[in-house]
Design a protein around this motif. Structure first.
Motif, PDB file in Angstrom:
ATOM      1  N   PRO A  75      -2.462 -74.676  76.404  1.00 17.26           N
ATOM      2  CA  PRO A  75      -2.177 -74.655  77.851  1.00 17.26           C
ATOM      3  C   PRO A  75      -1.142 -75.699  78.258  1.00 17.26           C
ATOM      4  N   ASP A  76      -0.974 -76.733  77.435  1.00 16.05           N
ATOM      5  CA  ASP A  76       0.021 -77.771  77.730  1.00 16.05           C
ATOM      6  C   ASP A  76       1.441 -77.210  77.700  1.00 16.05           C
ATOM      7  N   ASN A  77       1.621 -76.092  77.002  1.00 15.48           N
ATOM      8  CA  ASN A  77       2.963 -75.528  76.837  1.00 15.48           C
ATOM      9  C   ASN A  77       3.215 -74.312  77.724  1.00 15.48           C
ATOM     10  N   ALA A  78       2.302 -74.056  78.642  1.00 18.19           N
ATOM     11  CA  ALA A  78       2.387 -72.840  79.457  1.00 18.19           C
ATOM     12  C   ALA A  78       3.699 -72.738  80.227  1.00 18.19           C
ATOM     13  N   GLU A  79       4.114 -73.820  80.862  1.00 21.94           N
ATOM     14  CA  GLU A  79       5.326 -73.771  81.682  1.00 21.94           C
ATOM     15  C   GLU A  79       6.570 -73.529  80.836  1.00 21.94           C
ATOM     16  N   VAL A  80       6.610 -74.145  79.654  1.00 21.47           N
ATOM     17  CA  VAL A  80       7.761 -73.955  78.764  1.00 21.47           C
ATOM     18  C   VAL A  80       7.849 -72.497  78.324  1.00 21.47           C
ATOM     19  N   ILE A  81       6.697 -71.929  77.971  1.00 22.81           N
ATOM     20  CA  ILE A  81       6.666 -70.536  77.514  1.00 22.81           C
ATOM     21  C   ILE A  81       7.096 -69.597  78.633  1.00 22.81           C
ATOM     22  N   LYS A  82       6.613 -69.855  79.846  1.00 20.82           N
ATOM     23  CA  LYS A  82       6.980 -69.012  80.985  1.00 20.82           C
ATOM     24  C   LYS A  82       8.481 -69.075  81.247  1.00 20.82           C
ATOM     25  N   SER A  83       9.029 -70.272  81.140  1.00 21.31           N
ATOM     26  CA  SER A  83      10.460 -70.441  81.392  1.00 21.31           C
ATOM     27  C   SER A  83      11.289 -69.708  80.346  1.00 21.31           C
ATOM     28  N   TYR A  84      10.869 -69.784  79.087  1.00 24.47           N
ATOM     29  CA  TYR A  84      11.650 -69.185  78.004  1.00 24.47           C
ATOM     30  C   TYR A  84      11.585 -67.660  78.033  1.00 24.47           C
ATOM     31  N   TYR A  85      10.393 -67.137  78.167  1.00 26.23           N
ATOM     32  CA  TYR A  85      10.224 -65.687  78.127  1.00 26.23           C
ATOM     33  C   TYR A  85      10.246 -65.038  79.506  1.00 26.23           C
ATOM     34  N   LYS A  86      10.284 -65.875  80.543  1.00 24.87           N
ATOM     35  CA  LYS A  86      10.239 -65.364  81.916  1.00 24.87           C
ATOM     36  C   LYS A  86       9.049 -64.426  82.082  1.00 24.87           C
ATOM     37  N   ILE A  87       7.911 -64.934  81.634  1.00 18.91           N
ATOM     38  CA  ILE A  87       6.694 -64.126  81.664  1.00 18.91           C
ATOM     39  C   ILE A  87       6.281 -63.841  83.104  1.00 18.91           C
ATOM     40  N   LYS A  88       5.976 -62.597  83.375  1.00 16.48           N
ATOM     41  CA  LYS A  88       5.474 -62.220  84.685  1.00 16.48           C
ATOM     42  C   LYS A  88       3.973 -62.473  84.726  1.00 16.48           C
ATOM     43  N   HIS A  89       3.505 -62.938  85.855  1.00 16.21           N
ATOM     44  CA  HIS A  89       2.073 -63.151  86.011  1.00 16.21           C
ATOM     45  C   HIS A  89       1.344 -61.815  85.947  1.00 16.21           C
ATOM     46  N   THR A  90       0.185 -61.845  85.327  1.00 12.87           N
ATOM     47  CA  THR A  90      -0.632 -60.640  85.266  1.00 12.87           C
ATOM     48  C   THR A  90      -0.955 -60.167  86.679  1.00 12.87           C
ATOM     49  N   GLU A  91      -0.873 -58.873  86.872  1.00 13.54           N
ATOM     50  CA  GLU A  91      -1.165 -58.302  88.186  1.00 13.54           C
ATOM     51  C   GLU A  91      -2.552 -58.739  88.652  1.00 13.54           C
ATOM     52  N   LYS A  92      -2.594 -59.331  89.824  1.00 16.88           N
ATOM     53  CA  LYS A  92      -3.868 -59.811  90.339  1.00 16.88           C
ATOM     54  C   LYS A  92      -4.646 -58.661  90.966  1.00 16.88           C
ATOM     55  N   LEU A  93      -5.956 -58.769  90.886  1.00 14.07           N
ATOM     56  CA  LEU A  93      -6.808 -57.762  91.503  1.00 14.07           C
ATOM     57  C   LEU A  93      -6.796 -57.949  93.012  1.00 14.07           C
ATOM     58  N   SER A  94      -6.875 -56.839  93.725  1.00 19.54           N
ATOM     59  CA  SER A  94      -6.904 -56.894  95.184  1.00 19.54           C
ATOM     60  C   SER A  94      -8.258 -57.423  95.652  1.00 19.54           C
ATOM     61  N   GLY A  95      -8.322 -57.784  96.930  1.00 18.03           N
ATOM     62  CA  GLY A  95      -9.577 -58.259  97.502  1.00 18.03           C
ATOM     63  C   GLY A  95     -10.706 -57.251  97.360  1.00 18.03           C
ATOM     64  N   PRO A  96     -10.478 -55.973  97.750  1.00 14.66           N
ATOM     65  CA  PRO A  96     -11.528 -54.966  97.595  1.00 14.66           C
ATOM     66  C   PRO A  96     -11.963 -54.779  96.139  1.00 14.66           C
ATOM     67  N   SER A  97     -11.001 -54.879  95.208  1.00 17.37           N
ATOM     68  CA  SER A  97     -11.340 -54.726  93.793  1.00 17.37           C
ATOM     69  C   SER A  97     -12.223 -55.876  93.323  1.00 17.37           C
ATOM     70  N   LEU A  98     -11.861 -57.101  93.708  1.00 11.34           N
ATOM     71  CA  LEU A  98     -12.664 -58.267  93.324  1.00 11.34           C
ATOM     72  C   LEU A  98     -14.058 -58.194  93.934  1.00 11.34           C
ATOM     73  N   GLU A  99     -14.118 -57.745  95.178  1.00  9.01           N
ATOM     74  CA  GLU A  99     -15.406 -57.638  95.869  1.00  9.01           C
ATOM     75  C   GLU A  99     -16.300 -56.622  95.166  1.00  9.01           C
ATOM     76  N   THR A 100     -15.728 -55.458  94.852  1.00  9.00           N
ATOM     77  CA  THR A 100     -16.486 -54.410  94.163  1.00  9.00           C
ATOM     78  C   THR A 100     -16.891 -54.859  92.767  1.00  9.00           C
ATOM     79  N   LEU A 101     -15.975 -55.520  92.073  1.00  2.95           N
ATOM     80  CA  LEU A 101     -16.256 -56.006  90.724  1.00  2.95           C
ATOM     81  C   LEU A 101     -17.379 -57.040  90.743  1.00  2.95           C
ATOM     82  N   SER A 102     -17.406 -57.875  91.770  1.00  6.15           N
ATOM     83  CA  SER A 102     -18.475 -58.873  91.901  1.00  6.15           C
ATOM     84  C   SER A 102     -19.830 -58.197  92.065  1.00  6.15           C
ATOM     85  N   ILE A 103     -19.859 -57.167  92.900  1.00  9.78           N
ATOM     86  CA  ILE A 103     -21.114 -56.440  93.127  1.00  9.78           C
ATOM     87  C   ILE A 103     -21.601 -55.812  91.831  1.00  9.78           C
TER      88      ILE A 103
END
Length: 216
Positions: A75-103
């Motif tokens: 995890p110490d190298n996360a920013e370097v890796i993101k900068s080099y590969y221009k990694i896109k953040h994983t698509e976040k779950l929507s509020g309704p999806s998180l709510e349903t998943l919690s239930i």
């Protein structure tokens, strides 16, 4: 007769296995590859590997996730890796999806009717989306009127949230300030849960394949 491998060579082999696997690898899987090597010894070797990687400030780590072991970058190298590969953040779950998943996570196995009774809105679309993401699964049917499907979480759900097991879920009390009311009786009532028949599982698999073929 082959001589038994030395612990260092076994640890090296385990390191290679974990490195090449794109999914968490389990102790039972490793055990099948080595004669007379018991699970506690395998865990000991993996823990030794974990300490060794940290001790020499390696850019790799071995973490335990969903009951298995996987090699990841430090995890110490996360920013370097993101900068080099221009990694896109994983698509976040929507509020309704998180709510349903919690239930589903806390009340599983749970029916669509139960989810909608807790959320107060239709859940068809959200459930379909979570199924497509493989975060939930159809776990069987509830033996009440209509025999509705019941839903539960998957191993990918554990991977997604970095959990070893469902026992690591936060306590329901920690959601007290949120609008989700999890400590309620199920709207579908009491009933036994019956696993899906082989025919039903095959029909669901065919349906998934057809849906995937229609996707652009």
């Amino acid at each position: 007769m082959e001589e038994p491998l030395e612990p260092e060579k076994i640890r090296s082999a385990i390191e290679s296995l974990i490195f090449t696997s794109d999914k968490p690898i389990f102790i039972d899987d490793i055990k099948k590859l080595f004669d007379n090597l018991e699970a506690p010894k395998i865990r000991e070797l993996i823990e030794s590997l974990q300490k060794e990687l940290i001790g020499r400030s390696s850019g790799l780590r071995v973490i335990e996730i969903a009951g298995g072991f996987q090699m990841v970058t430090s995890p110490d190298n996360a920013e370097v890796i993101k900068s080099y590969y221009k990694i896109k953040h994983t698509e976040k779950l929507s509020g309704p999806s998180l709510e349903t998943l919690s239930i589903i996570a806390y009340k599983q196995p749970v029916t669509r009717i139960d989810i909608e009774a807790i959320r107060g809105v239709n859940a068809d679309g959200v459930i379909k989306s979570l199924l497509e993401k493989n975060l939930i699964r159809i776990a069987g049917r509830k033996e009440v009127i209509g025999r509705p499907f019941v839903y539960g979480t998957t191993r990918l759900f554990l991977d997604y949230f970095g959990l070893k097991s469902l026992a690591e879920l936060p306590k329901i009390e920690e959601f007290a300030q949120q609008d989700i009311l999890l400590d309620v009786k199920l709207a579908s009532g009491e009933g036994d849960i019956t696993p899906l028949s082989k025919e039903e599982e095959e029909q669901l698999q065919i349906g998934e394949q057809d849906a995937n073929q229609k996707d652009p």
